[in-house]
Write a protein that holds these residues in place. Sequence first.
Motif, PDB file in Angstrom:
ATOM      1  N   THR A  68       0.826  -1.203   0.000  1.00  0.00           N
ATOM      2  CA  THR A  68       0.000   0.000   0.000  1.00  0.00           C
ATOM      3  C   THR A  68       0.860   1.253   0.000  1.00  0.00           C
ATOM      4  N   THR A  69       1.883   1.238   0.830  1.00  0.00           N
ATOM      5  CA  THR A  69       2.765   2.401   0.924  1.00  0.00           C
ATOM      6  C   THR A  69       3.580   2.581  -0.347  1.00  0.00           C
ATOM      7  N   LEU A  70       4.073   1.480  -0.898  1.00  0.00           N
ATOM      8  CA  LEU A  70       4.797   1.568  -2.171  1.00  0.00           C
ATOM      9  C   LEU A  70       3.938   2.229  -3.246  1.00  0.00           C
ATOM     10  N   GLN A  71       2.691   1.806  -3.340  1.00  0.00           N
ATOM     11  CA  GLN A  71       1.796   2.370  -4.339  1.00  0.00           C
ATOM     12  C   GLN A  71       1.566   3.860  -4.091  1.00  0.00           C
ATOM     13  N   ARG A  72       1.435   4.218  -2.814  1.00  0.00           N
ATOM     14  CA  ARG A  72       1.225   5.632  -2.479  1.00  0.00           C
ATOM     15  C   ARG A  72       2.439   6.463  -2.889  1.00  0.00           C
ATOM     16  N   TRP A  73       3.632   5.977  -2.621  1.00  0.00           N
ATOM     17  CA  TRP A  73       4.837   6.706  -2.988  1.00  0.00           C
ATOM     18  C   TRP A  73       4.921   6.889  -4.508  1.00  0.00           C
ATOM     19  N   TYR A 113      13.100  18.246  14.879  1.00  0.00           N
ATOM     20  CA  TYR A 113      11.848  19.014  14.860  1.00  0.00           C
ATOM     21  C   TYR A 113      10.771  18.261  14.086  1.00  0.00           C
ATOM     22  N   LEU A 114      11.134  17.713  12.928  1.00  0.00           N
ATOM     23  CA  LEU A 114      10.150  16.937  12.179  1.00  0.00           C
ATOM     24  C   LEU A 114       9.844  15.628  12.893  1.00  0.00           C
ATOM     25  N   ASP A 115      10.881  14.918  13.351  1.00  0.00           N
ATOM     26  CA  ASP A 115      10.662  13.649  14.048  1.00  0.00           C
ATOM     27  C   ASP A 115       9.653  13.796  15.185  1.00  0.00           C
ATOM     28  N   SER A 116       9.814  14.845  15.981  1.00  0.00           N
ATOM     29  CA  SER A 116       8.994  15.002  17.185  1.00  0.00           C
ATOM     30  C   SER A 116       7.574  15.463  16.875  1.00  0.00           C
ATOM     31  N   ASN A 117       7.386  16.144  15.760  1.00  0.00           N
ATOM     32  CA  ASN A 117       6.070  16.701  15.423  1.00  0.00           C
ATOM     33  C   ASN A 117       5.276  15.868  14.424  1.00  0.00           C
ATOM     34  N   TYR A 118       5.965  15.137  13.559  1.00  0.00           N
ATOM     35  CA  TYR A 118       5.290  14.420  12.482  1.00  0.00           C
ATOM     36  C   TYR A 118       4.419  13.298  13.056  1.00  0.00           C
ATOM     37  N   GLY A 137       3.932   5.999  17.209  1.00  0.00           N
ATOM     38  CA  GLY A 137       3.061   5.078  16.508  1.00  0.00           C
ATOM     39  C   GLY A 137       3.650   4.556  15.216  1.00  0.00           C
ATOM     40  N   PRO A 138       2.921   3.697  14.515  1.00  0.00           N
ATOM     41  CA  PRO A 138       3.457   3.046  13.312  1.00  0.00           C
ATOM     42  C   PRO A 138       3.686   3.995  12.148  1.00  0.00           C
ATOM     43  N   ASP A 139       3.159   5.236  12.228  1.00  0.00           N
ATOM     44  CA  ASP A 139       3.351   6.208  11.153  1.00  0.00           C
ATOM     45  C   ASP A 139       4.275   7.348  11.554  1.00  0.00           C
ATOM     46  N   GLY A 166       9.652   5.586   8.231  1.00  0.00           N
ATOM     47  CA  GLY A 166       9.757   5.805   6.796  1.00  0.00           C
ATOM     48  C   GLY A 166       8.819   6.888   6.286  1.00  0.00           C
ATOM     49  N   GLY A 167       9.053   7.346   5.074  1.00  0.00           N
ATOM     50  CA  GLY A 167       8.239   8.382   4.465  1.00  0.00           C
ATOM     51  C   GLY A 167       8.770   8.739   3.083  1.00  0.00           C
ATOM     52  N   SER A 168       8.208   9.784   2.510  1.00  0.00           N
ATOM     53  CA  SER A 168       8.559  10.197   1.147  1.00  0.00           C
ATOM     54  C   SER A 168       8.827  11.697   1.117  1.00  0.00           C
ATOM     55  N   LEU A 169       9.317  12.190  -0.002  1.00  0.00           N
ATOM     56  CA  LEU A 169       9.529  13.626  -0.132  1.00  0.00           C
ATOM     57  C   LEU A 169       8.195  14.370  -0.079  1.00  0.00           C
ATOM     58  N   THR A 170       7.140  13.783  -0.623  1.00  0.00           N
ATOM     59  CA  THR A 170       5.822  14.418  -0.530  1.00  0.00           C
ATOM     60  C   THR A 170       5.390  14.569   0.921  1.00  0.00           C
ATOM     61  N   ASP A 171       5.643  13.534   1.745  1.00  0.00           N
ATOM     62  CA  ASP A 171       5.335  13.638   3.173  1.00  0.00           C
ATOM     63  C   ASP A 171       6.134  14.772   3.812  1.00  0.00           C
ATOM     64  N   PHE A 172       7.397  14.896   3.430  1.00  0.00           N
ATOM     65  CA  PHE A 172       8.264  15.950   3.955  1.00  0.00           C
ATOM     66  C   PHE A 172       7.719  17.327   3.592  1.00  0.00           C
ATOM     67  N   VAL A 173       7.360  17.501   2.324  1.00  0.00           N
ATOM     68  CA  VAL A 173       6.864  18.794   1.847  1.00  0.00           C
ATOM     69  C   VAL A 173       5.536  19.141   2.521  1.00  0.00           C
ATOM     70  N   GLN A 174       4.653  18.171   2.666  1.00  0.00           N
ATOM     71  CA  GLN A 174       3.372  18.423   3.314  1.00  0.00           C
ATOM     72  C   GLN A 174       3.554  18.861   4.759  1.00  0.00           C
ATOM     73  N   PHE A 175       4.526  18.264   5.455  1.00  0.00           N
ATOM     74  CA  PHE A 175       4.802  18.669   6.836  1.00  0.00           C
ATOM     75  C   PHE A 175       5.191  20.141   6.905  1.00  0.00           C
ATOM     76  N   TYR A 176       6.122  20.561   6.038  1.00  0.00           N
ATOM     77  CA  TYR A 176       6.582  21.949   6.102  1.00  0.00           C
ATOM     78  C   TYR A 176       5.563  22.926   5.536  1.00  0.00           C
ATOM     79  N   ASN A 177       4.649  22.453   4.730  1.00  0.00           N
ATOM     80  CA  ASN A 177       3.548  23.319   4.315  1.00  0.00           C
ATOM     81  C   ASN A 177       2.598  23.601   5.476  1.00  0.00           C
ATOM     82  N   GLN A 178       2.577  22.724   6.447  1.00  0.00           N
ATOM     83  CA  GLN A 178       1.765  22.945   7.643  1.00  0.00           C
ATOM     84  C   GLN A 178       2.496  23.792   8.678  1.00  0.00           C
ATOM     85  N   GLN A 179       3.810  23.591   8.820  1.00  0.00           N
ATOM     86  CA  GLN A 179       4.579  24.271   9.869  1.00  0.00           C
ATOM     87  C   GLN A 179       5.027  25.666   9.448  1.00  0.00           C
TER      88      GLN A 179
END
Length: 561
Positions: free
Chosen positions: A33-38, A113-118, A123-125, A130-143
Motif C-alpha cells: 500500500t505504501t509503495l503504491q502511495r509513494w 523538529y520533524l521527528d517530534s512533530n510528524y 506510533g506506526p506512522d 519511513g516516508g517520502s519527499l511528498t510527506d516531507f513537503v506536506q509537513f513543512y507546508n503545515q509548519q
Amino acid sequence: MILFSEGAVSAAETLASNESVTTLNPIMHPNQTTLQRWIEQYEAAETVPIDQTIKDRAIQSTGARSLLSDLPYIASERNQNPIGNCWVWAGTGVLEVAHAEQTGIKDRLSIQYLDSNYNDGSGPDWAGEGGSLTDFVQFYNQQHIAVPWSNYNANFQDGQLWSLKNMQTWIPAASIQTTPHYDISSITGQKVQTRGVSQVTAITNIKAVLDQNRGIYLGFKLPDEAAWDDFETFWNDQGEDAVWDPSPYVSRTWDSNTGGGHAVLCIGYDDTDPNNRYWILVNSWGTAGGKRPNGIFRMKMDVDYSATYYGLYNLPAMQWETESVTFSATPQPVFTITTVAPIPASLGLSPKNNTMKSGGNLSLDLNLTPSVNGLSGYIITITSDNPQVASITSATLPAWAGMTSISTLPSSTVTVMGSDLSDQVHGAAQTIPLANLGITTGKAGTATLTVKVTGLSDDSGHPILTTSVPAVITVQAPNISSGVIPIQSNGDLLIGNQPTDPDHDGLYEDLNGNGVLDFNDITLFFNQMDWISGHEPLGAFDFNGNGQIDFNDIVILFNSL
C-alpha cells in the motif's frame, strides 16, 4: 547489518535486544500500500522547470560540480541509526542547500523538529518508520518554519534503540525551542524527469537541476536482501572514491519480505572521465567507521533510469526529486527583555549526605524545586563516580509521568525520561518528584552521584535553568572485631604472613601478606574459602558486602587485579 524500518510504512526492523546501535544501517521496508502511495505521489508531482540555457550547457559540456559546501553538517552526526528516517535527512538536505543559496546563511536545520512533530511523534506512522519527499513537503507546508539544529533540544536525539523499539521520538515536541527559526513562504515537491526518457535526457535533467544550485532527493530501492547486503558491504568496506553500480539488480523480482528503499541527497556530479562518470551522494549512515569521513558515496551515472523491479506491479528502481522552496531572508529575531535574572531551580538528589555500611540499600529522591511554569518533560542522567562503593540498582518514575524510559540497570549510571502529558504538574510547582533511585553499597569509600540534564522544559517549551545538587554516599569500612590471622589449612600455616589491606578500605585484598594484590591471592582465596569463612573476620573478606564468604567475593577480587 541492514535494518529494515517498517510500521504502517511497514518496518521490518529485525533486531536482537542487545544489538549495538553502531552496527545497524537502517532502510525503509514499505508494504504494498505504501509503495503504491509513494509511486502515485511521484507521478502526481509537477516536473521541475529547467532553464533551457542551463540544459543546453549540461548537454554540451562535461565537468564536475558539487554543492557540498552549501551543506552545513558534521558527517559523524549525520547518522540516522537505527531508525528509518532517511527521508527526513535527504529532504532536510535539499532544504539546507536551498536556504544557503537563497539567503547566504549556512545553518544546519533540525531533523528532530520533524521527528517530534510528524504524526505526533509516535506510533506506526511516526517519522522513524519511513516516508517520502511528498510527506516531507506536506509537513513543512503545515509548519511554515525551519528550526536550526542549534536550538534547544533541536539536535537529533532519536538515534537510539528505545525510539526504534517503541516507535516513538525521544524528544517531546513541546520541549524543542522554535525561536529563532526561518520562515518558509512556500514549498512544493518536484520530480526530475528521468523515467520514460533516454539515458542522455535523464542525465541532462539531473545535471541541469544541480547546475541551478539545487539539491536532489534520490529515493532508490533494491529488490532483495542480497542486493542490500552488497550495498552495505560497499558502504562499510570501500572508500569515498569507489563508485557504486546499481545495474546488476535491475529487472530482478521484488521480494516483499526483504526488498526496501532508502533516500539520500544528491549534491554533485563528475563526468570529466567518460569511462568513470558518477553522481555524488550524501548518506545518513555516519562515516562507516572513518572510511567515509564526509559521509558520501559515488553512484555510476551511466545506468538505466527507467529500471524497474517486477512483482505484483512494476516498481521504479529510483526516483529523482527536488523542492521548490522560498525562504525569508533572515531568522526570526530573539527578543530580549532586560530584567533581573531568574533564580535557577534546584535539581538534586535527597538526602544529600549519607553514611552506610557495606552491602546496604539506600533510597534517593530526584526532585526539581521549584518550577515557575510547570513541567512538560525531562531527560536526566544520574551517575555514580565510584560504582564499587555505590551503584544504582533500580529506578521508578512518578505515576503522572508519560512517555517514560529508564536505561538498563544495575549500572553506574541511569538515564530517566518522562513527560507530563496530562498536565499534572502546572503553574508554580514547589517540589516536583522526577524519580526515585535504589542504591546498593559495596566496598568502603566515598561515591558522589551527580545529575546531568539533557532536556528539561516547562509548559511553554522553554528550558528550565537549574543548579544541580549531588548526593554523597560514604561507606564505612567494616569493623573487624577480632584480628586477621595468617591463613591456615587443618591447623598448618600456609603463608606465614598476615593478610593486609593495601588500599585501607577495610577489605583485606592481600591474602598472602606480600603487600600487593596478585594472582596468588586469588588462588589462596579459592582454595581456602571454607577455612576463611570459619576462622577469619567475615567483614575483612566479604568483598560483595552480602554478609558471607562466597564465590562472588572471589570474582570481585579477581576483577580488581
